[in-house]
Design an enzyme around this catalytic site. Structure first.
Site, short mmCIF file in Angstrom:
data_model
loop_
_atom_site.label_atom_id
_atom_site.label_comp_id
_atom_site.label_asym_id
_atom_site.label_seq_id
_atom_site.Cartn_x
_atom_site.Cartn_y
_atom_site.Cartn_z
N ASP A 125 32.03 53.44 8.31
CA ASP A 125 31.15 54.52 8.73
C ASP A 125 30.37 55.07 7.53
O ASP A 125 30.86 55.07 6.40
CB ASP A 125 31.95 55.66 9.36
CG ASP A 125 32.36 55.35 10.79
OD1 ASP A 125 31.70 54.50 11.42
OD2 ASP A 125 33.32 55.96 11.28
N ARG A 181 25.72 49.18 12.50
CA ARG A 181 25.54 50.19 13.54
C ARG A 181 24.40 51.09 13.08
O ARG A 181 24.46 51.69 12.02
CB ARG A 181 26.80 51.03 13.74
CG ARG A 181 26.61 52.17 14.76
CD ARG A 181 27.74 53.18 14.72
NE ARG A 181 29.01 52.56 15.06
CZ ARG A 181 30.18 52.96 14.58
NH1 ARG A 181 30.24 53.97 13.71
NH2 ARG A 181 31.28 52.35 14.93
#
Length: 305
Positions: A125, A181
């Protein structure tokens, strides 16, 4: 009404946790791995893939990183044992990124190696601007050793993101495409490094996505914004992208109707499933992003039925 919702959203994070949980349970699978398994099985049954995330970030003591690492190793074993169709997401600050970069790398490398033993995948992330360079460096290092099993998050509201994509493209290959992502971004950043205007952020999101698709990279198209989803549909058609070379991604508890419409159109979709005891900071951030939920919380507090 919006001013009221914003006012309530600013107050609720300072209220007792048991009250904030009324909001939080919409967005969090629960506090235990059993909760994550239960929710993930249900989502799989409905046709969605998942990514599992243990909540937590920005630790202050390095021994916390080892505890978090061990929890992730157990999570991977448990998720695989339950035959969940899913992979894993983690925040490097939870493993000491801002305390000791080498210790952070060792902790996360062990997690990725565990996932690789099951032929699975770990997503790094992206966090606030203090972490970006460190996390890209970490990703490069892990990508070199585990070319098929590690991905990264990029945030379209950051002014640097297209340049980051161009710089990382040297790692891309047909057999082992870069896996990103792409989200809008959630951290509060100064205007000199982050776009602020809604239309400007959306324009750069689609510009970044087009670069990813045009260069044969694999995107996780992470958005609940209908104009971005429609823009993604157009780009996928423009570049004739096979359905196994991209996926949409959404947060657990957000826009379930929109989520369903995407898979009904034949696209794959992965749901981000967060869980853990450290749910409070995540919940209050979701609330600040979506103040209109505040009125729903007040109704739940005072209205039966």
């Amino acid at each position: 009404m919006m001013w009221f919702n914003k006012m309530i959203a600013s107050i609720l994070p300072h209220m007792p946790k048991r009250l904030v949980w009324i909001f939080s349970k919409r967005y969090i699978a629960g506090q235990t791995i059993d909760d994550a398994v239960r929710v993930s099985k249900q989502l799989n049954a409905e046709g969605y893939m998942v990514t599992i995330d243990l909540l937590g970030e920005f630790i202050t003591e390095l021994h916390e990183a080892e505890k978090n690492r061990d929890q992730y190793l157990n999570i991977i074993d448990t998720i695989q044992k339950n035959q969940i169709d899913g992979n894993y997401s983690l925040k490097p600050s939870m493993f000491g990124l801002l305390l000791d970069e080498e210790a952070c790398y060792r902790n996360i490398r062990e997690i990725v190696a565990k996932a690789v033993s099951y032929n699975n995948f770990v997503r790094i992330d992206m966090e606030d601007s203090s972490c970006v360079d460190r996390e890209i460096k970490l990703f490069r290092r892990l990508k070199e050793e585990f070319p098929k099993n590690v991905g990264l998050v990029l945030q379209a509201y950051m002014r640097r993101t297209l340049d980051d994509l161009k710089n990382l493209s040297e790692l891309n290959s047909k057999d082992n495409p870069l896996n990103f992502r792409l989200c809008k971004g959630i951290y509060v950043e100064p205007e000199e490094i982050a776009y602020k205007d809604y239309d400007e952020i959306n324009r750069h999101y689609l510009e970044d996505l087009e670069f990813i698709l045009k260069n044969g990279m694999y995107p996780g198209i992470a958005t609940h914004d209908i104009p971005l989803i429609e823009g993604a549909y157009r780009l996928l058609e423009k570049y004739k992208v096979p359905k196994d070379r991209y996926e949409f991604q959404m947060l657990y508890g957000v826009t379930p109707g929109l989520r369903k419409s995407i898979i009904e159109k034949g696209h794959r979709l992965r749901v981000y499933v967060p869980f853990g005891e450290d749910w409070f900071p995540y919940s209050t951030r979701r609330l600040k992003e979506n103040p209109k939920v505040a009125s729903d919380i007040m109704k739940a507090l005072f209205i039966r039925g």
